[in-house]
Structures are given as structure tokens and as C-alpha cells.
Design an enzyme around this catalytic site. Structure first.
Site, PDB file in Angstrom:
ATOM      1  N   SER A   1      -4.384   0.942   5.237  1.00 24.97           N
ATOM      2  CA  SER A   1      -4.008   1.205   4.131  1.00 24.97           C
ATOM      3  C   SER A   1      -2.975   0.302   3.631  1.00 24.97           C
ATOM      4  O   SER A   1      -2.789   0.134   2.296  1.00 24.97           O
ATOM      5  CB  SER A   1      -3.704   2.946   3.627  1.00 24.97           C
ATOM      6  OG  SER A   1      -2.159   3.208   4.311  1.00 24.97           O
TER       7      SER A   1
ATOM      8  N   LYS B   1       6.039  -1.264   2.186  1.00 25.14           N
ATOM      9  CA  LYS B   1       4.970  -0.260   1.990  1.00 25.14           C
ATOM     10  C   LYS B   1       5.516   0.128   1.270  1.00 25.14           C
ATOM     11  O   LYS B   1       6.681   0.584   1.175  1.00 25.14           O
ATOM     12  CB  LYS B   1       4.280   0.064   3.502  1.00 25.14           C
ATOM     13  CG  LYS B   1       2.375   0.623   2.340  1.00 25.14           C
ATOM     14  CD  LYS B   1       2.613   1.107   4.323  1.00 25.14           C
ATOM     15  CE  LYS B   1       0.868   2.098   3.743  1.00 25.14           C
ATOM     16  NZ  LYS B   1       0.192   2.737   4.819  1.00 25.14           N
TER      17      LYS B   1
ATOM     18  N   SER C   1      -3.724   2.354  10.249  1.00 22.48           N
ATOM     19  CA  SER C   1      -3.690   1.599   8.707  1.00 22.48           C
ATOM     20  C   SER C   1      -2.371   0.560   8.647  1.00 22.48           C
ATOM     21  O   SER C   1      -2.137  -0.068   8.262  1.00 22.48           O
ATOM     22  CB  SER C   1      -2.890   2.846   7.586  1.00 22.48           C
ATOM     23  OG  SER C   1      -3.512   3.397   7.128  1.00 22.48           O
TER      24      SER C   1
END
Lengths: 95, 496
Positions: B151, B76, B175
Site C-alpha cells: 500500500s 505516507k 506494504s
């Protein structure tokens, strides 16, 4: 609780965010909705409840006050947009 | 593209039937080809990945490889990496190349994992749809018009579509678990403090926790053995030995107790979603676990509590973005205060600004006791609810999300509606517990997830329950059909 444009301007200043006049109405609307959401907590009886600052019962770890990192000024300053003689440049602060 | 687990790929790498270079080339081809329309990646580091793959192949040939050596992987874009930019989905950090690696990145690299690229995310991890990214939304591989959640939506979409076998994520309010549920993969959030936060761009420090997006719980366990562990560079890192998670995956569930919180099945949960979750709980029961109803009476307060604690911490953490030391800088400011204000106006997107302002408001003079202190007290009540449950049961089970994936744009203009969607995941962060989402079926052709929650340091039990469930079911093997046409790529990208 509804916020007013003056509140939004004050909060934006505290957060060091420039907000233009045409953005104010949207912030008033959306931040008021968020404050309404979190205001639900006002109804909860929390008398005698110890505030929880951290999810685990642990205390701050301390270490001996010794140099553990070498100076890497040039490496770190590579990401700055304005540097002179190893110093960060900002607009003039003192007359 | 065919999907394969880390466990399968690891076996093939060890027995020489496949080379790391082949796997990495396959990933790069998929990312640059059919994967483009998903907009799952913010950057790709093909050249470095091939060099790392060749080094991994040397180790494999020499018999000096570990179980993760040569496995392609994506981080990420919240994890600092020295080889490629770290943007955190923000204009503020566009082009920022970190002078250091996050501990999680360094540990996985040491374990032999090959970084192929960085995945898209909501700006500074603030969002539940990957739509707040400066680099445009990510599409859900099950339906490009839908959100993959967020997210960590880029990581979830990349793994679900088979662009990489696994990716990292971070979970502050759901997330990792929510995007895993909405894309039909496995998302594991460990106990708070298990994986170092060093080099993970901070959003809300008392909630942030790194974890994994994988096809299976077994793969999550394999990655965790490399990622987890004490780090003196993170003051909230936990100094406890890391268990061998993979050793406990097959432990029998006979006699274990599964708590089903009744508040997880209240109004708001899609009836078909509920049905899938109840069927999944029955599978655990079929393995000898005893299912009991429990209660989390303060669960409904978790969203308002989170939207005080998280913005308060974010307003403090994001004060570092001042245009001076790194990141975007407004050109031509007349004085220092204008430099700060204009830099932050230009660098941050709308949702990040709302959260910073919410945080500044609840922490401001005269409001601290009414908001922040109150929220910390309610956080204690929520945490105590979980503790009471875990005095009776080994694990909690329920849905990860109220509904399957929503349409892109459906909730972008109504932040509170977006926030309320995270009702089942946020409490886990407030209490610092480990949780996992595993695929448990389809609702209208879209995947939904079963969430399993353990007590503090019950990570092993969470992975054990999830693995046993996946040995009995095939939902984690379902993959989305190849989606869209090449020209759909034009709609998915573009900076917002």
C-alpha cells in the site's frame, strides 16, 4: 463455503454498512471467494497449539491511574461535522 | 531529476555546499512538474516546508545540526500530521486535519527532517497496488501503466522517481517491502513494536509496523535512529534501547549463515525473478557468508491466516468511523443507525468494505473458534517455523515478490489473486520480524527485490546484510528513465 445474499445482508448489518440490492451479487461472489481462501485452515491440525495473539512475548503495560492529558475538547471537536455547546450532535435516539 | 541519498545530502548540508531551502525547492519543483503524472502525492505543504528548511539552514549555519537536519522527506498519508491533512487514501478522512502528530512524525521533525508532502496509498493501507486509493492510482515510474505496488506505493514511486530522497511507509503484510521491490528501491520494515504506532491510522494492530522507503540501507539506518524507540503512548511499543544502526552497517558477513527457505522458490515464482534472487544470494556468499537451505513448511498458510487476522482487526479498528466525531458524515439520516450505515457506505471504498465484512463475519457468533482462534493457532505454527530457522541461521534470504510490477487494473477485479501475490511478505508480519527489500536486478526491464529477514530485534543484522550487498552491487543506483509526456498526467489522477 458459499455465502448467500441473506448472509451478506446480516454481515453488512453487523458491520453497520448500508449495502444496496444491486451490490449484493458482487459481495456474495467476492466474499465467498475470500471465505474459500481462508477455509484452507480448516485442514490444519492445530490440536494443542497455543493461539498467538501478539508477535512478541510481552504483557500489557500498566500505568498509575493519574490524569496525564489536559482537556482539549475544542481542538478535537474541530473535526466533527455537527457540534452544539461542546456536544456532538446525532439524530434523535430517544423519543 | 538526479537522485541523491540522505547520506550524500547530509554531507553536503553539513559542509555548506548546499542549502536545505535549495533541496526543498528542488523537490517541490519535481513534485509539481514531472512528478504530477505519477499521482504519488495526496498533498504538498510547500510553504511550511520552506519555513522549516530556513530554520534547518539556521541550525546548520550555527553548527547545531544533526545528520538529518534539512533533509526533505515525505510521509505516507497514514501518519497523522498537524500541518497538513491526513486522509489515509479514503473519502472517509478527506480534509481531516489531525489535532496531534504521530510519534514517528514528531521524532523525525525533531531530528530536523523537512516534511514536503503526504504520499498516496491504498485506502486505509488495504491493498497491494495503490489502486484502492480514493485519490486514484499511483503510477510506477518504470512504466506508468504498471502499479508501483502498495500500500505504500506513493512513497515508493516518489523515492524511485527522485521526487524526495526518502519517505515513510507502513507494512502490515508487505506494504513497504513489496512496493520497494516493484520500484527498485530499499524498503525496510523493522521488528514489530520498534517504531511507535501512535498517530498511525490503525489497520491491523498486531501486524502494523512503520518503516522507511529509501535509496539505500544506510539511509534506512539513519532514519531508524530517529524514528525508533519506546513510546508510552503506544501500548505495544517495545521498551528496549535503540541500537546505533549505522555503526554496524559494515560488519563483515564472513562466517554468517544465510538460510534460503525452499518454499520461497516453489511454483509461482517467475524464473527470471528467481535467477536474480539466486545471483544476489551468491553475492552474500562471495562475502564469506555460508548459505544453507531451510524450510518454512507452513508458509503456504500465511495468506489465509492473514486474511482472517487482518480483516478481524480492521473491522474492529474501523468501527470508529461513525460520522459523529470526525471524518465523512452522511447528511440527512433519519436515525442513528442509518447515520452509521450511510456514512460508512459513502466513506469507504469497495476493498475496505470487503475486509470489514470479512472481519465481521469471522468474528461473528458461532464462527469465532472456527476462524479467528484457528488463525491465531496457525499464526503460532508459522512463527515457530521462523524461530526454528533462526536457531540455525543469522538471516533468511529470498524473493520479495513472485513477479515484477503488474499492470494497473490487472488484478483489481480479483481480490484473492491480489492477496496471493503477497505470499513472501505476509509471514514476516504474522511473526513480527524485521525485513528489508533491496533491488537485485531487472526482469524484462523492471526491477525486482531481494528480501532479507531477521529474527526479532535482528534489525541491525538485516541492515548490515543489505548494506554489504549494496556495497558490492549497483542495482540500487539504477533509476527509471523520465517517463511519459505531460499530457499523461490527465490519466493518472482523478478520484475513483
Amino acid at each position: 463455503m458459499a455465502l448467500y445474499p441473506t448472509d451478506v445482508r446480516q454481515i453488512a448489518h453487523l458491520a453497520r454498512l448500508e449495502v444496496s440490492d444491486d451490490e449484493i451479487a458482487d459481495y456474495v461472489d467476492k466474499l465467498s471467494q475470500i471465505i474459500d481462501l481462508v477455509d484452507q485452515l480448516q485442514q490444519v491440525d492445530t490440536g494443542g497449539v497455543v493461539p498467538m495473539a501478539h508477535p512478541l512475548d510481552m504483557s500489557q503495560r500498566l500505568r498509575a491511574d493519574e490524569v496525564s492529558e489536559e482537556n482539549q475538547r475544542e481542538l478535537f471537536q474541530r473535526n466533527a461535522s455537527a457540534v452544539t455547546d461542546g456536544l456532538y450532535r446525532v439524530p434523535k435516539v430517544i423519543d | 531529476m538526479q537522485r541523491q541519498t540522505i547520506a550524500e545530502l547530509s554531507r553536503q548540508l553539513q559542509d555548506g555546499s548546499v542549502k536545505s531551502r535549495d533541496l526543498v525547492e528542488r523537490c517541490l519543483t519535481a513534485i509539481e512538474g514531472p512528478g504530477r503524472q505519477l499521482n504519488a502525492f495526496v498533498s504538498v505543504c510547500g510553504e511550511q516546508a520552506l519555513v522549516a528548511a530556513d530554520a534547518a539552514d539556521e541550525l546548520l549555519k550555527a553548527g547545531r545540526a544533526g545528520p538529518l537536519t534539512g533533509i526533505p522527506f515525505a510521509h505516507k498519508d497514514i501518519f497523522c500530521t498537524t500541518e497538513v491533512a491526513t486522509t489515509c487514501g479514503s473519502r472517509m478522512l478527506e480534509g481531516y486535519v489531525s489535532p496531534f502528530d504521530a510519534t514517528a512524525v514528531a521524532r523525525l521533525r525533531e531530528a530536523g527532517v523537512v516534511l514536503v508532502g503526504k504520499t498516496n496509498m491504498d485506502e486505509f493501507a488495504m491493498g497491494s497496488s495503490t489502486e484502492t486509493s480514493y485519490f486514484g492510482p499511483t503510477g510506477n515510474p518504470w512504466d506508468l501503466h504498471r502499479s508501483p505496488g502498495g500500500s505504500s506505493g506513493g512513497s515508493a514511486a516518489a523515492v524511485a522517481a527522485g521526487l524526495v530522497p526518502a519517505a515513510s511507509g507502513t507494512d502490515t503484510g508487505g506494504s513497504i517491502r513489496q512496493p520497494a521491490a516493484l520500484t527498485g528501491i530499499t524498503g525496510f520494515k523493522p521488528t514489530y513494536g520498534r517504531v511507535s504506532r501512535y498517530g498511525m491510522v490503525a489497520f491491523a494492530s498486531s501486524l502494523d509496523q512503520a518503516g522507511t522507503l529509501t535509496l539505500t540501507a544506510q539511509d534506512a539506518a539513519m532514519l531508524m535512529e530517529a524514528m525508533a524507540g519506546f513510546d508510552p503512548r503506544d501500548s505495544t511499543s517495545v521498551d528496549r534501547p535503540v541500537p546505533v544502526y549505522t555503526d554496524e552497517l559494515n560488519t563483515s558477513l564472513a562466517g554468517k549463515r544465510v538460510g534460503v527457505p525452499r518454499e520461497f522458490f516453489d511454483e509461482g515464482l517467475d524464473p527470471d525473478n528467481e535467477q536474480r534472487v539466486r545471483e544476489a544470494i551468491a553475492v552474500l556468499e562471495g562475502q564469506g557468508a555460508k548459505v544453507v537451505e531451510v524450510s518454512l513448511p507452513n508458509l503456504g498458510l500465511s495468506v489465509p491466516t492473514y486474511y482472517i487476522v487482518a480483516p478481524a482487526e480492521c473491522s474492529s479498528n474501523l468501527s470508529r468511523f461513525d460520522g459523529v466525531r470526525y471524518g465523512h458524515r452522511h447528511q440527512g439520516a433519519a436515525d442513528l443507525e442509518s447515520l452509521y450505515k450511510l456514512t460508512r457506505k459513502e466513506g469507504f471504498g469497495a476493498e475496505v468494505k470487503r475486509r470489514i465484512m470479512t472481519g465481521a463475519y469471522v468474528l461473528s457468533a458461532g464462527y469465532y473458534d472456527a476462524y479467528y482462534l484457528k488463525a491465531q493457532q496457525v499464526r503460532q505454527l508459522i512463527s515457530e517455523d521462523f524461530k526454528r530457522c533462526f536457531a540455525e541461521v543469522d538471516i533468511l534470504a529470498g524473493p520479495t515478490t513472485p513477479t515484477p510490477a503488474f499492470l494497473l487494473g490487472e488484478k483489481t477485479d480479483d481480490p484473492v489473486q491480489m492477496y496471493l501475490n503477497d505470499i513472501y511478505t505476509i509471514g514476516v508480519n504474522l511473526a513480527g520480524l524485521p525485513g528489508i527489500s533491496v533491488p537485485c536486478g531487472l526482469v524484462q526491464g523492471l526491477p525486482v527485490g531481494l528480501q532479507l529477514i531477521g529474527p526479532h530485534f535482528g534489525d541491525t543484522a538485516v541492515l548490515n546484510f543489505a548494506h554489504v550487498y549494496q556495497q558490492q552491487t549497483q542495482w540500487h543506483c539504477l533509476m527509471p528513465a523520465p517517463t511519459g509526456t505531460p499530457d499523461a498526467a490527465d490519466n493518472a489522477g482523478g478520484a475513483s
